[in-house]
Motif scaffolding. Structure first.
Motif, short mmCIF file in Angstrom:
data_model
loop_
_atom_site.label_atom_id
_atom_site.label_comp_id
_atom_site.label_asym_id
_atom_site.label_seq_id
_atom_site.Cartn_x
_atom_site.Cartn_y
_atom_site.Cartn_z
N ARG A 1 53.79 -3.42 -20.46
CA ARG A 1 54.94 -3.75 -21.31
C ARG A 1 55.54 -5.12 -20.98
N GLY A 2 55.63 -5.43 -19.70
CA GLY A 2 56.24 -6.71 -19.33
C GLY A 2 55.22 -7.77 -18.92
N MET A 3 53.94 -7.49 -19.16
CA MET A 3 52.89 -8.39 -18.70
C MET A 3 52.74 -9.60 -19.61
N TYR A 4 52.56 -10.76 -18.99
CA TYR A 4 52.34 -12.01 -19.73
C TYR A 4 51.03 -11.93 -20.50
N HIS A 5 51.06 -12.47 -21.72
CA HIS A 5 49.92 -12.35 -22.63
C HIS A 5 48.64 -12.95 -22.06
N TRP A 6 48.76 -14.04 -21.30
CA TRP A 6 47.58 -14.70 -20.75
C TRP A 6 47.44 -14.44 -19.25
N SER A 7 47.87 -13.25 -18.83
CA SER A 7 47.57 -12.77 -17.48
C SER A 7 46.27 -12.00 -17.57
N CYS A 8 45.24 -12.48 -16.87
CA CYS A 8 43.91 -11.90 -17.01
C CYS A 8 43.44 -11.30 -15.68
N ALA A 9 42.24 -10.74 -15.68
CA ALA A 9 41.58 -10.15 -14.52
C ALA A 9 42.05 -8.73 -14.27
N SER A 10 41.08 -7.82 -14.18
CA SER A 10 41.33 -6.41 -13.85
C SER A 10 42.20 -5.70 -14.88
N ILE A 11 42.22 -6.23 -16.10
CA ILE A 11 42.95 -5.61 -17.20
C ILE A 11 41.94 -5.40 -18.33
N PRO A 12 41.86 -4.18 -18.88
CA PRO A 12 40.89 -3.93 -19.96
C PRO A 12 41.03 -4.93 -21.11
N GLY A 13 39.91 -5.56 -21.47
CA GLY A 13 39.90 -6.52 -22.56
C GLY A 13 40.35 -7.92 -22.18
N ARG A 14 40.67 -8.12 -20.90
CA ARG A 14 41.15 -9.45 -20.47
C ARG A 14 40.32 -9.96 -19.30
N GLY A 15 39.04 -10.14 -19.56
CA GLY A 15 38.14 -10.66 -18.55
C GLY A 15 37.95 -12.16 -18.67
N PRO A 16 36.87 -12.69 -18.08
CA PRO A 16 36.62 -14.14 -18.13
C PRO A 16 36.49 -14.69 -19.55
N HIS A 17 35.90 -13.91 -20.47
CA HIS A 17 35.71 -14.41 -21.83
C HIS A 17 37.03 -14.47 -22.60
N TYR A 18 37.95 -13.60 -22.25
CA TYR A 18 39.30 -13.64 -22.83
C TYR A 18 40.00 -14.93 -22.40
N ALA A 19 39.90 -15.26 -21.11
CA ALA A 19 40.50 -16.50 -20.59
C ALA A 19 39.80 -17.72 -21.16
N LYS A 20 38.49 -17.62 -21.34
CA LYS A 20 37.70 -18.74 -21.86
C LYS A 20 38.17 -19.15 -23.26
N LYS A 21 38.42 -18.15 -24.12
CA LYS A 21 38.85 -18.44 -25.48
C LYS A 21 40.16 -19.22 -25.51
N ALA A 22 41.08 -18.85 -24.62
CA ALA A 22 42.37 -19.54 -24.56
C ALA A 22 42.19 -20.99 -24.12
N CYS A 23 41.43 -21.20 -23.05
CA CYS A 23 41.24 -22.56 -22.53
C CYS A 23 40.55 -23.45 -23.56
N GLU A 24 39.53 -22.92 -24.21
CA GLU A 24 38.83 -23.70 -25.24
C GLU A 24 39.77 -24.08 -26.37
N LYS A 25 40.56 -23.13 -26.84
CA LYS A 25 41.47 -23.38 -27.95
C LYS A 25 42.48 -24.47 -27.59
N TRP A 26 43.08 -24.38 -26.41
CA TRP A 26 44.10 -25.35 -26.02
C TRP A 26 43.51 -26.74 -25.81
N VAL A 27 42.41 -26.80 -25.05
CA VAL A 27 41.83 -28.09 -24.68
C VAL A 27 41.26 -28.82 -25.89
N ARG A 28 40.75 -28.08 -26.86
CA ARG A 28 40.10 -28.72 -28.02
C ARG A 28 41.06 -29.04 -29.16
#
Length: 340
Positions: A103-130
């Motif tokens: 409930r209080g977790m930051y949207h881009w807090s990843c690792a050990s959370i279902p659906g928020r693995g390396p590929h979840y973090a990758k999409k965010a970094c790609e979107k921002w950097v590009r």
């Protein structure tokens, strides 16, 4: 945030205990302790429920094991809890407090959370950097020093008391936290959730107090983007002061660099303005596994190569695909089928 009560009765519910026993045994059914627990399923589920209802659960000692982290050879000490009843009870707890932690977790807090693995973090970094060159001109990348062992147990308990008011649930949380002599043990199912929860306030501090537009965290690895190098240095200083209050410190290997001139190495990927590559260490592991498969085409080696395929198809790695997959995909699939 309003504190939550009346959780413990749901933790003790026999349906929750059965679900926890099944979830804890997933991918472990070849182990003797797991087989024994499942053989007498109802009896063991009722036993765990009695431990919880009577509050007679005492955590067992952990089994320390030193593992090497892949090809880098970095040694890590993990502490394995007994499967029964410890791991089952860990699942019983997390099943019911997970919605509160999320409930209080930051949207881009990843690792050990279902659906928020390396590929979840990758999409965010790609979107921002590009898509936003000006606000991602510079990157601040930091790592928290020995995060799990340095978590302050008393402070973690205080954080839970701001979230939960059910004294019975807090008793169980305290028992698990105090079961290890130093910080949180790497190996507990609860530890990954507790560790993410411990840094929730830090996430909000970075976003709301430091006003960092683009920020992502993968457990204890933090990446922030900004348009000004001087402002990121100020951010680093303020964050270092804030983390001292949490009994944490930043490793000396922190970096501030120009994203256009240097790749961002994060979550197993290396990001540039227009391409995403796989980290060299992972590429080496893939090559070693490919050589192992050529010598011994076993199911284990084929399964490992198929798992690396996920990295290849999610990056700009056509040459790796051509070298290790284009001609050999049929062989990998056949090896998987023959060994069942």
């Amino acid at each position: 945030m309003k504190r939550q009560g009346h959780i413990y009765k749901d933790i003790c519910d026999i349906k929750n205990v059965r679900s926890a026993l099944i979830s804890a045994s997933k991918n472990k059914t070849k182990k003797f302790a797991v087989q024994n627990a499942l053989r007498n399923f109802e009896e063991n589920a009722n036993f765990v429920r009695e431990l919880l209802v009577n509050k007679s659960y005492i955590p067992n000692k952990y089994y320390p094991a030193v593992i090497k982290d892949g090809i880098s050879g970095k040694e890590r000490t993990i502490y394995k809890p007994k499967f029964f009843p410890d791991q089952v009870i860990h699942w019983c707890l997390i099943n019911k407090i997970k919605p509160l932690l999320m409930r209080g977790m930051y949207h881009w807090s990843c690792a050990s959370i279902p659906g928020r693995g390396p590929h979840y973090a990758k999409k965010a970094c790609e979107k921002w950097v590009r898509n936003d060159y000006s606000n991602t001109r510079y990157c601040l990348k930091i790592d928290i020093r020995k995060y799990y062992p340095n978590i302050n147990k008393e402070r973690l308990k205080e954080k839970f008391r701001r979230l939960i008011k059910d004294t019975d649930t807090l008793w169980l949380i305290d028992a698990i936290i105090d079961s290890h002599h130093e910080g949180l043990p790497i190996g507990n199912y609860t530890s990954q959730w507790f560790a993410n929860f411990y840094l929730q306030n830090t996430d909000h501090f970075i976003k709301e107090e430091l006003n960092i537009k683009y920020y992502i965290r993968y457990m204890d690895d933090l990446v922030m983007f900004g348009s000004n190098k001087r402002e990121l240095r100020k951010t680093l200083d303020r964050l270092r002061t804030y983390l001292k209050k949490e009994s944490l410190s930043i490793k000396d290997n922190w970096q501030i660099f120009n994203v256009s001139k240097r790749r961002l190495d994060f979550c197993g990927f290396c990001f540039t303005r227009d391409k995403t590559f796989i980290r060299k260490r992972i590429t080496k592991r893939m090559r070693h596994k490919y050589c192992s498969f050529q010598k011994r085409p076993t199911r284990h080696n084929a399964a490992a190569l198929m798992s690396y395929y996920g990295w290849v198809v999610n990056s700009d790695s056509y040459l790796l695909y051509k070298m290790y997959y284009q001609k050999y995909m049929k062989l990998y699939k056949e090896a998987l089928k023959l060994c069942y």
